[in-house]
Design an enzyme around this catalytic site. Sequence first.
Site, short mmCIF file in Angstrom:
data_model
loop_
_atom_site.label_atom_id
_atom_site.label_comp_id
_atom_site.label_asym_id
_atom_site.label_seq_id
_atom_site.Cartn_x
_atom_site.Cartn_y
_atom_site.Cartn_z
N ARG A 33 43.09 42.13 46.53
CA ARG A 33 44.20 41.95 45.57
C ARG A 33 45.45 42.71 46.00
NH1 ARG A 33 41.73 43.91 40.30
NH2 ARG A 33 40.77 45.30 41.81
N ASN A 82 40.50 39.58 40.10
CA ASN A 82 39.10 39.33 40.39
C ASN A 82 38.49 38.50 39.27
OD1 ASN A 82 38.93 40.82 42.77
ND2 ASN A 82 38.31 42.70 41.75
#
Length: 110
Positions: free
Chosen positions: A35, A53
């Site tokens: 990320r 996520n």
Amino acid sequence: MGQPLKVKKRIYSQDVELVRAHIFVRGKVQGVFFRQSMKDVANKYGVKGWVRNRRDGRTVEAVLEGPKDAVLKVIEWARVGPPGARVEDLEVKWEEYKGEFNDFSILPTE
């Protein structure tokens, strides 16, 4: 009184195609700084949106908006990801551009 604030705003010429991609990256993509790395890549290319996520422990989801060539560069990066990632599948859903983001954010897991 202080100096006026200078605000930088990216303005695109009218011939730039703005797009929106909703992507799902599956494999070993959690716990490998995917990320944060995607945020860094998106910022490098001026792409706005978010990444998070998924609760399944093996999927990262993102929405990318910006010039088509820049969005494609972020998608191309996501096919490999950062060191330590092992991407098994990448799904792209092209959606209508909305222009709703001012930056690129990391959202909580969903």
